[in-house]
Design a protein around this motif. Sequence first.
Motif, mmCIF file in Angstrom:
data_model
loop_
_atom_site.group_PDB
_atom_site.id
_atom_site.type_symbol
_atom_site.label_atom_id
_atom_site.label_comp_id
_atom_site.label_asym_id
_atom_site.label_seq_id
_atom_site.Cartn_x
_atom_site.Cartn_y
_atom_site.Cartn_z
ATOM 1 N N VAL A 87 0.856 -1.196 0.000
ATOM 2 C CA VAL A 87 0.000 0.000 0.000
ATOM 3 C C VAL A 87 0.887 1.239 0.000
ATOM 4 O O VAL A 87 1.916 1.271 0.682
ATOM 5 C CB VAL A 87 -0.929 0.039 1.246
ATOM 6 C CG1 VAL A 87 -1.676 1.377 1.330
ATOM 7 C CG2 VAL A 87 -1.921 -1.120 1.233
ATOM 8 N N ALA A 89 0.522 5.396 0.780
ATOM 9 C CA ALA A 89 -0.419 6.274 1.461
ATOM 10 C C ALA A 89 0.089 7.704 1.508
ATOM 11 O O ALA A 89 1.296 7.956 1.598
ATOM 12 C CB ALA A 89 -0.681 5.765 2.871
ATOM 13 N N GLU A 178 -5.182 6.058 0.722
ATOM 14 C CA GLU A 178 -4.437 4.788 0.723
ATOM 15 C C GLU A 178 -4.712 4.051 -0.582
ATOM 16 O O GLU A 178 -5.865 3.773 -0.908
ATOM 17 C CB GLU A 178 -4.887 3.926 1.908
ATOM 18 C CG GLU A 178 -4.646 4.601 3.258
ATOM 19 C CD GLU A 178 -5.564 4.097 4.370
ATOM 20 O OE1 GLU A 178 -5.123 4.088 5.534
ATOM 21 O OE2 GLU A 178 -6.740 3.736 4.072
#
Length: 201
Positions: A87, A89, A178
């Motif tokens: 991920v 972010a 995100e």
Amino acid sequence: MTFRFDVSGRRWQAVPSPALSRHHKDWLTRGGALTRHLSALGRVSVRVVAERVMPADADQCRAIGVPLRTPMWARDVILLVDDEPVVVAHSVTPLAYSRSVWQAMRRLRTRPLADLLYHDRTVTRSALVSSPLGPRHLLHGRARHDARDPIVGGCPRVRLWARRSVFLRHGAPLLVTEAFLPRFWRRLQSVQSVHGEHVRD
């Protein structure tokens, strides 16, 4: 200062696209801390990519109700599971609030933002909204150049599914976006094949 929020903006939707798989819909709408959910897939760590002052773009202005090019404090990180980036972010708040209400954000280092957001009863959260991010989005660039996801790097036009929400503390907004990397969905599929069902804590 009074803020008028429009976290959905023009492209962000409160209900994920019907064309998405149930797993995509699940992860794009899960409440609570993303790092806690990711811990069901392995050991979670945070890599800080950048912490800096930047002007608010048009989308951020609509999302948290500030004038165009308002100075913002931004923090970009990569979330990893077992040392694999999954991920990217991006978190922003008006610069003045990074020196007052959200000043702890500047001292996180490699701790997750969740340490600030989910242990303080004065913090509230807007609804989660989701959108596919194209190659012009900042997080798409992070996926290519910092997380080095091979699918994004090999096919720069591939879209990344992302979610975002606004956290409020004493009226001060913090916008958190995100984006899930292709690596995340591959890892999730692998875990599901072992357990025979999707992972959820």
